[in-house]
Design a protein around this motif. Sequence first.
Motif, PDB file in Angstrom:
ATOM      1  N   ILE A  94      -8.216  -3.217  -1.110  1.00 48.86           N
ATOM      2  CA  ILE A  94      -7.679  -2.349   0.020  1.00 48.86           C
ATOM      3  C   ILE A  94      -7.354  -0.934  -0.688  1.00 48.86           C
ATOM      4  CG2 ILE A  94      -5.668  -1.696   1.376  1.00 48.86           C
ATOM      5  CD1 ILE A  94      -5.524  -4.854   1.959  1.00 48.86           C
ATOM      6  N   LEU A  95      -7.032  -0.956  -1.922  1.00 47.60           N
ATOM      7  CA  LEU A  95      -6.550   0.300  -2.543  1.00 47.60           C
ATOM      8  C   LEU A  95      -7.683   0.998  -3.213  1.00 47.60           C
ATOM      9  CD1 LEU A  95      -3.293  -0.923  -4.306  1.00 47.60           C
ATOM     10  CD2 LEU A  95      -3.451   0.737  -2.496  1.00 47.60           C
ATOM     11  N   ALA A  96      -8.873   0.358  -3.721  1.00 51.93           N
ATOM     12  CA  ALA A  96      -9.916   0.876  -4.247  1.00 51.93           C
ATOM     13  C   ALA A  96     -10.294   2.247  -3.617  1.00 51.93           C
ATOM     14  CB  ALA A  96     -10.880  -0.028  -4.473  1.00 51.93           C
ATOM     15  N   GLY A  97     -10.496   3.203  -4.110  1.00 52.36           N
ATOM     16  CA  GLY A  97     -10.993   4.347  -3.661  1.00 52.36           C
ATOM     17  C   GLY A  97     -10.202   5.149  -2.795  1.00 52.36           C
ATOM     18  N   ARG A  98      -9.020   4.795  -2.461  1.00 50.13           N
ATOM     19  CA  ARG A  98      -8.014   5.207  -1.705  1.00 50.13           C
ATOM     20  C   ARG A  98      -6.765   5.815  -2.435  1.00 50.13           C
ATOM     21  NH1 ARG A  98      -7.010   1.033   2.853  1.00 50.13           N
ATOM     22  NH2 ARG A  98      -6.334   2.854   4.121  1.00 50.13           N
ATOM     23  N   THR A  99      -6.613   5.624  -3.716  1.00 49.20           N
ATOM     24  CA  THR A  99      -5.753   6.048  -4.549  1.00 49.20           C
ATOM     25  C   THR A  99      -6.365   6.737  -5.809  1.00 49.20           C
ATOM     26  OG1 THR A  99      -3.778   5.553  -5.946  1.00 49.20           O
ATOM     27  CG2 THR A  99      -5.373   3.793  -5.553  1.00 49.20           C
ATOM     28  N   ARG A 100      -5.517   7.718  -6.462  1.00 47.80           N
ATOM     29  CA  ARG A 100      -6.376   8.227  -7.791  1.00 47.80           C
ATOM     30  C   ARG A 100      -5.798   7.549  -8.865  1.00 47.80           C
ATOM     31  NH1 ARG A 100      -1.941  12.024  -5.970  1.00 47.80           N
ATOM     32  NH2 ARG A 100      -0.446  11.933  -7.607  1.00 47.80           N
ATOM     33  N   ALA A 101      -4.984   6.440  -8.706  1.00 46.61           N
ATOM     34  CA  ALA A 101      -4.450   5.812  -9.864  1.00 46.61           C
ATOM     35  C   ALA A 101      -5.589   4.837 -10.324  1.00 46.61           C
ATOM     36  CB  ALA A 101      -3.284   4.987  -9.447  1.00 46.61           C
ATOM     37  N   SER A 102      -5.549   4.572 -11.519  1.00 46.92           N
ATOM     38  CA  SER A 102      -6.500   3.422 -12.224  1.00 46.92           C
ATOM     39  C   SER A 102      -5.868   1.982 -11.764  1.00 46.92           C
ATOM     40  CB  SER A 102      -6.359   3.282 -13.491  1.00 46.92           C
ATOM     41  OG  SER A 102      -6.921   4.540 -14.115  1.00 46.92           O
ATOM     42  N   GLY A 139       0.750  -1.154  -0.034  1.00 43.06           N
ATOM     43  CA  GLY A 139      -0.040  -0.045   0.206  1.00 43.06           C
ATOM     44  C   GLY A 139       0.762   1.330   0.064  1.00 43.06           C
ATOM     45  N   HIS A 140       1.927   1.320   0.696  1.00 48.38           N
ATOM     46  CA  HIS A 140       2.618   2.377   0.907  1.00 48.38           C
ATOM     47  C   HIS A 140       3.658   2.851  -0.223  1.00 48.38           C
ATOM     48  CE1 HIS A 140       6.567   4.741   1.785  1.00 48.38           C
ATOM     49  NE2 HIS A 140       5.810   5.390   2.882  1.00 48.38           N
ATOM     50  N   PHE A 141       4.140   1.445  -0.909  1.00 51.82           N
ATOM     51  CA  PHE A 141       4.884   1.787  -2.094  1.00 51.82           C
ATOM     52  C   PHE A 141       3.884   2.136  -3.313  1.00 51.82           C
ATOM     53  CE2 PHE A 141       7.025  -0.416  -5.787  1.00 51.82           C
ATOM     54  CZ  PHE A 141       7.952   0.432  -5.886  1.00 51.82           C
ATOM     55  N   ALA A 142       2.669   1.567  -3.439  1.00 56.79           N
ATOM     56  CA  ALA A 142       1.903   1.870  -4.532  1.00 56.79           C
ATOM     57  C   ALA A 142       1.426   3.410  -4.241  1.00 56.79           C
ATOM     58  CB  ALA A 142       0.502   1.183  -4.157  1.00 56.79           C
ATOM     59  N   THR A 143       1.256   3.996  -3.269  1.00 54.94           N
ATOM     60  CA  THR A 143       1.035   5.414  -2.983  1.00 54.94           C
ATOM     61  C   THR A 143       2.384   6.050  -3.359  1.00 54.94           C
ATOM     62  OG1 THR A 143      -0.364   4.906  -1.162  1.00 54.94           O
ATOM     63  CG2 THR A 143       0.436   7.037  -1.391  1.00 54.94           C
ATOM     64  N   THR A 144       3.531   5.811  -3.252  1.00 53.74           N
ATOM     65  CA  THR A 144       4.539   6.475  -3.571  1.00 53.74           C
ATOM     66  C   THR A 144       4.951   6.568  -5.014  1.00 53.74           C
ATOM     67  OG1 THR A 144       5.812   5.743  -1.634  1.00 53.74           O
ATOM     68  CG2 THR A 144       7.336   6.566  -3.364  1.00 53.74           C
ATOM     69  N   LEU A 145       4.610   5.528  -5.828  1.00 52.04           N
ATOM     70  CA  LEU A 145       4.530   5.396  -7.105  1.00 52.04           C
ATOM     71  C   LEU A 145       3.739   6.274  -7.675  1.00 52.04           C
ATOM     72  CD1 LEU A 145       5.061   1.628  -7.931  1.00 52.04           C
ATOM     73  CD2 LEU A 145       6.678   3.343  -7.842  1.00 52.04           C
ATOM     74  N   VAL A 146       2.467   6.291  -7.158  1.00 55.04           N
ATOM     75  CA  VAL A 146       1.525   7.484  -7.922  1.00 55.04           C
ATOM     76  C   VAL A 146       1.882   8.810  -7.660  1.00 55.04           C
ATOM     77  CG1 VAL A 146      -0.985   8.197  -7.523  1.00 55.04           C
ATOM     78  CG2 VAL A 146      -0.294   5.731  -7.441  1.00 55.04           C
ATOM     79  N   GLU A 147       2.547   9.076  -6.476  1.00 51.49           N
ATOM     80  CA  GLU A 147       3.063  10.147  -6.103  1.00 51.49           C
ATOM     81  C   GLU A 147       4.207  10.882  -7.107  1.00 51.49           C
ATOM     82  OE1 GLU A 147       4.134  10.070  -1.942  1.00 51.49           O
ATOM     83  OE2 GLU A 147       2.135  10.546  -1.301  1.00 51.49           O
ATOM     84  N   HIS A 148       4.789   9.537  -7.685  1.00 53.78           N
ATOM     85  CA  HIS A 148       5.962  10.005  -8.580  1.00 53.78           C
ATOM     86  C   HIS A 148       5.549   9.955 -10.002  1.00 53.78           C
ATOM     87  CE1 HIS A 148       8.191   9.814  -5.059  1.00 53.78           C
ATOM     88  NE2 HIS A 148       9.273  10.267  -5.506  1.00 53.78           N
ATOM     89  N   GLY A 149       4.452   9.793 -10.220  1.00 60.32           N
ATOM     90  CA  GLY A 149       3.736   9.825 -11.843  1.00 60.32           C
ATOM     91  C   GLY A 149       3.056   8.777 -12.168  1.00 60.32           C
ATOM     92  N   ALA A 150       2.903   7.557 -11.600  1.00 47.95           N
ATOM     93  CA  ALA A 150       2.151   6.562 -12.046  1.00 47.95           C
ATOM     94  C   ALA A 150       0.912   6.881 -11.991  1.00 47.95           C
ATOM     95  CB  ALA A 150       2.454   5.317 -11.351  1.00 47.95           C
ATOM     96  N   ALA A 151      -0.003   6.447 -13.316  1.00 50.01           N
ATOM     97  CA  ALA A 151      -1.264   6.811 -13.337  1.00 50.01           C
ATOM     98  C   ALA A 151      -2.207   5.503 -13.260  1.00 50.01           C
ATOM     99  CB  ALA A 151      -1.632   7.476 -14.837  1.00 50.01           C
ATOM    100  N   GLY A 152      -1.504   4.434 -13.314  1.00 53.53           N
ATOM    101  CA  GLY A 152      -2.226   3.021 -12.910  1.00 53.53           C
ATOM    102  C   GLY A 152      -1.174   2.059 -12.243  1.00 53.53           C
ATOM    103  N   LEU A 153      -2.037   1.139 -11.700  1.00 50.55           N
ATOM    104  CA  LEU A 153      -1.300   0.179 -10.951  1.00 50.55           C
ATOM    105  C   LEU A 153      -1.737  -1.331 -11.573  1.00 50.55           C
ATOM    106  CD1 LEU A 153      -1.223   1.451  -7.463  1.00 50.55           C
ATOM    107  CD2 LEU A 153       0.713   1.509  -9.135  1.00 50.55           C
TER     108      LEU A 153
END
Length: 336
Positions: free
Chosen positions: A235-243, A182-196
């Motif tokens: 767990i991530l759905a609705g809690r990240t702006r990434a697809s 969860g933390h790493f996914a959030t970090t990747l989104v903060e650094h530009g990832a549009a999707g996971l």
Amino acid sequence: MSLATNYLGLSLENPLVASASPLNSKLDNLRRLEDAGAAAIVLPSLFQEQIEAAADAQERRMEIYADSSPEAQSYFPAAASGPYGVRPERYLDLVRRGTEAVSIPIIASLNGSSRAGWIEYARLLEQAGAAALELNMYHVPTDLLESGRDIEARYTEIVQAVCGSVALPVAVKLTPFLSSIGHFATTLVEHGAAGLVLFNRTLQPDIDLLHMRLTDTLELSDAAEMRLPLLWIAILAGRTRASLAASTGVATVTDVVKYLLAGADTVMTTSALLRHDIAYMTTLVSGLRTWMDERDIHSVADMRGMMSWQRSRDRSVYSRASYLRILEHAAQSTDW
């Protein structure tokens, strides 16, 4: 009824996506996938090793023939083919021809674990017409001195560098073997990832006892493997702006439905198409429509995330409390 969904800013007619596969290296198959109902196609991965080998081969050829006549260039040895017979230059051509052959989005895929060649090829893939880019982060940390923090820092650096070099939306295909997904996914989104994309399968060798050697045969995934990605999508759905894209274990329409209920924006499949042929994509799309119609669900948007952590009435089912309940139930239902 609407099966429409949005992935990486792309408007798709339905959530079914053909993920990276040998099937997707042939132009005729791209057309067949579109006809069968695939909403988007991820091309086979272009591997870092292929990029580096092609660059090295080109440099050697240029050195050998630097003082030769121009005609000698026609005798350059051909670069070795990579997986699916697609060399780096042919991969770019596949992107160009694929985008012309079908009207659905063509997503290019890069596979590696360092920055070598990634930025250059990300730009070339963008110029070739790819609608998006998937970074397939595949790395087995055999160096016992390499920490989880080191690995995550390198991945983050790659994602930031690639996202900063292209205007394409970038999705990251993650491995499940991380210390804090969860933390790493959030970090990747903060650094530009549009999707996971959850998750990449790490291919694991077996041992051939007869010949005393390691074997690395490919095993197609099955529904039993979808539990882990299902958990983390929920767990991530609705809690990240990434697809969020679900990958692994999609065998039937039931698996598609489960992933959507957990919160996936798209559901990717490869093994099911390899088992049943490309036409099976039609079965999955029509099956999803039938399932929704029988329950009077009017759109994918209405059902997406209904069973996610964020919308759950009992969030403990996703945590340690659920683990205890499972053990208690097992103890009560057996003769242990």
